[in-house]
Design a protein around this motif. Structure first.
Motif, PDB file in Angstrom:
ATOM      1  N   ARG A   1      27.730 -42.668 -21.056  1.00  0.00           N
ATOM      2  CA  ARG A   1      27.083 -42.585 -19.992  1.00  0.00           C
ATOM      3  C   ARG A   1      25.803 -43.644 -19.827  1.00  0.00           C
ATOM      4  O   ARG A   1      25.264 -43.722 -20.772  1.00  0.00           O
ATOM      5  CB  ARG A   1      26.583 -41.187 -19.862  1.00  0.00           C
ATOM      6  N   GLY A   2      25.994 -44.148 -18.806  1.00  0.00           N
ATOM      7  CA  GLY A   2      25.199 -45.393 -18.502  1.00  0.00           C
ATOM      8  C   GLY A   2      25.775 -46.815 -18.868  1.00  0.00           C
ATOM      9  O   GLY A   2      25.135 -47.997 -18.168  1.00  0.00           O
ATOM     10  N   ARG A   3      26.835 -46.775 -19.429  1.00  0.00           N
ATOM     11  CA  ARG A   3      27.642 -47.946 -19.505  1.00  0.00           C
ATOM     12  C   ARG A   3      27.917 -48.842 -18.354  1.00  0.00           C
ATOM     13  O   ARG A   3      27.753 -50.162 -18.243  1.00  0.00           O
ATOM     14  CB  ARG A   3      28.658 -47.786 -20.244  1.00  0.00           C
TER      15      ARG A   3
ATOM     16  N   ASP B   1      23.517 -34.894 -16.659  1.00  0.00           N
ATOM     17  CA  ASP B   1      23.080 -34.958 -17.808  1.00  0.00           C
ATOM     18  C   ASP B   1      23.179 -36.170 -18.659  1.00  0.00           C
ATOM     19  O   ASP B   1      24.499 -36.747 -18.739  1.00  0.00           O
ATOM     20  CB  ASP B   1      23.545 -33.546 -18.775  1.00  0.00           C
ATOM     21  N   MET B   2      22.237 -37.110 -19.137  1.00  0.00           N
ATOM     22  CA  MET B   2      22.545 -38.223 -19.683  1.00  0.00           C
ATOM     23  C   MET B   2      22.525 -38.338 -21.311  1.00  0.00           C
ATOM     24  O   MET B   2      22.393 -39.014 -21.809  1.00  0.00           O
ATOM     25  CB  MET B   2      21.433 -39.300 -19.148  1.00  0.00           C
TER      26      MET B   2
ATOM     27  N   THR C   1      27.077 -46.854  -7.690  1.00  0.00           N
ATOM     28  CA  THR C   1      27.290 -46.640  -9.113  1.00  0.00           C
ATOM     29  C   THR C   1      26.312 -45.102  -9.405  1.00  0.00           C
ATOM     30  O   THR C   1      25.971 -44.863  -8.421  1.00  0.00           O
ATOM     31  CB  THR C   1      26.746 -47.770 -10.103  1.00  0.00           C
ATOM     32  N   ALA C   2      26.487 -44.861 -10.512  1.00  0.00           N
ATOM     33  CA  ALA C   2      25.589 -43.631 -11.195  1.00  0.00           C
ATOM     34  C   ALA C   2      25.280 -43.768 -12.339  1.00  0.00           C
ATOM     35  O   ALA C   2      25.712 -44.470 -13.085  1.00  0.00           O
ATOM     36  CB  ALA C   2      26.441 -42.539 -10.769  1.00  0.00           C
ATOM     37  N   ASN C   3      24.214 -43.260 -12.460  1.00  0.00           N
ATOM     38  CA  ASN C   3      23.697 -43.413 -14.186  1.00  0.00           C
ATOM     39  C   ASN C   3      24.638 -42.498 -14.977  1.00  0.00           C
ATOM     40  O   ASN C   3      24.676 -43.069 -16.100  1.00  0.00           O
ATOM     41  CB  ASN C   3      22.324 -42.685 -14.201  1.00  0.00           C
ATOM     42  N   VAL C   4      25.490 -41.586 -14.681  1.00  0.00           N
ATOM     43  CA  VAL C   4      26.664 -41.115 -15.526  1.00  0.00           C
ATOM     44  C   VAL C   4      27.651 -41.984 -15.577  1.00  0.00           C
ATOM     45  O   VAL C   4      28.485 -41.304 -16.714  1.00  0.00           O
ATOM     46  CB  VAL C   4      26.573 -39.743 -15.097  1.00  0.00           C
ATOM     47  N   TYR C   5      28.100 -42.744 -15.237  1.00  0.00           N
ATOM     48  CA  TYR C   5      29.233 -43.541 -15.056  1.00  0.00           C
ATOM     49  C   TYR C   5      29.427 -44.374 -16.487  1.00  0.00           C
ATOM     50  O   TYR C   5      28.297 -44.687 -16.893  1.00  0.00           O
ATOM     51  CB  TYR C   5      29.565 -44.404 -13.879  1.00  0.00           C
TER      52      TYR C   5
ATOM     53  N   ALA D   1      19.783 -30.668 -18.916  1.00  0.00           N
ATOM     54  CA  ALA D   1      20.949 -30.189 -17.912  1.00  0.00           C
ATOM     55  C   ALA D   1      20.938 -30.798 -16.287  1.00  0.00           C
ATOM     56  O   ALA D   1      19.927 -31.241 -15.941  1.00  0.00           O
ATOM     57  CB  ALA D   1      20.690 -28.711 -17.844  1.00  0.00           C
ATOM     58  N   ARG D   2      22.040 -30.527 -15.611  1.00  0.00           N
ATOM     59  CA  ARG D   2      22.329 -31.140 -14.581  1.00  0.00           C
ATOM     60  C   ARG D   2      21.097 -30.366 -13.487  1.00  0.00           C
ATOM     61  O   ARG D   2      20.732 -29.359 -13.826  1.00  0.00           O
ATOM     62  CB  ARG D   2      23.552 -30.848 -13.882  1.00  0.00           C
TER      63      ARG D   2
END
Length: 326
Positions: A59-61, A89-90, A49-53, A100-101
């Protein structure tokens, strides 16, 4: 299910990695739970997974969905080799100018702690840099990651979207610090995207880095439905690309019919033939899609089939520099 060591680590993971990017935006929570339960039942222990998904405004969902699935208990968390990522970027106002990224010790600390809360766990087995950030030194990166390895919050460090030179630099700097370094590189690789064969895959294999293929079906173009679409939800740009390679896709479909296998499964099985490959990422939207993919690890592509696939989808000609020099 079949298993392989993750790079030079002693950790064994399934040869199919369950990608969760659709959980939330495309797949509701109930179906996501069903897919994850089925994955464990099938022996798929590697979840990515990833934090931005989660979608542009959510984001985070995806991590939250996985966390609620873990909360059901039944040994779910203990059975999963869990991988997530940092870089994006969250949309957290508290990050201020650091939103920023990129990568920094500051961002790694804040975003790891937030991921752990969403995932309802106290550790992740694999923490991956979602992209290279050449503005940050390896002194900063390896020191930051080592803190969380020492604390038991992460077990291994991985990369994603790194060039061959970045992988070599990472391992060189890790060796100088007498640490393990990277155990994985998540990279775009498919029959339609074979550039990694020039530099990235050879570098990964030489330096003990297991490759995890993302988009092994190239956005669905190798999944068997591209030729059936006459527009619909497919964007104009995507449809134009289908038309540009229609001949290749038709030859591929014909070959798969001869083999008695689906296009998607042949494309995934092809990635597993490369010696640097640990696992391709499968990103099912439904339980049925997941179940149809399990056969991939049983498919044995012959040398003749591999040759025919090379003819349909030519690679760069081998490894660099032989691929383009005398």
């Amino acid at each position: 299910m079949r298993y392989a060591y993750l790079g030079k680590s002693g950790l064994k993971v399934s040869r199919l990695c369950l990608g969760t990017m659709n959980f939330g935006p495309e797949t509701d929570e109930k179906e996501s739970f069903r897919i994850m339960d089925a994955a464990l039942d099938a022996g798929v222990n590697f979840f990515d997974t990833a934090n931005v998904y989660g979608g542009q405004d959510n984001r985070g969902r995806t991590e939250e969905i996985i966390g609620r699935w873990f909360a059901q208990g039944g040994g779910r968390r203990e059975k999963v080799v869990l991988a997530t990522k940092v870089y994006g970027d969250m949309d957290d106002p508290a990050d201020g100018p650091n939103a920023a990224r990129g990568l920094s010790a500051y961002k790694i600390r804040r975003h790891l702690e937030a991921s752990l809360r969403r995932l309802n766990t106290d550790h992740v087995e694999l923490y991956q840099m979602h992209h290279v950030d050449r503005n940050v030194s390896w002194d900063e990166l390896w020191e930051a990651f080592q803190v969380y390895v020492n604390q038991g919050k992460i077990s291994y460090v991985g990369a994603s979207n790194f060039a061959g030179r970045d992988l070599v630099k990472a391992q060189y700097e890790a060796k100088a610090r007498h640490t393990l370094g990277l155990v994985s590189e998540q990279h775009k690789y498919s029959l339609l995207c074979r550039l990694p064969e020039l530099e990235v895959l050879p570098a990964a294999e030489e330096h003990g880095i297991g490759v995890i293929a993302w988009s092994p079906l190239d956005g669905g173009l190798l999944g068997g439905n591209a030729l059936k679409s006459s527009g619909g939800s497919r964007s104009t740009r995507s449809q134009e690309r289908v038309e540009a390679i229609r001949g290749k896709l038709e030859q591929f479909a014909s070959l798969c019919r001869e083999l008695g296998e689906s296009e998607a499964n042949v494309a995934l099985a092809w990635t597993l033939k490369h010696p640097a490959m640990t696992a391709p990422i499968i990103g099912p939207r439904t339980l049925e899609q997941f179940q149809n993919t399990l056969r991939v690890v049983e498919i044995q592509l012959t040398d003749d089939t591999m040759k025919r696939l090379d003819e349909i989808f030519p690679g760069p000609g081998g490894e660099a520099p032989q691929a383009y020099a005398w």
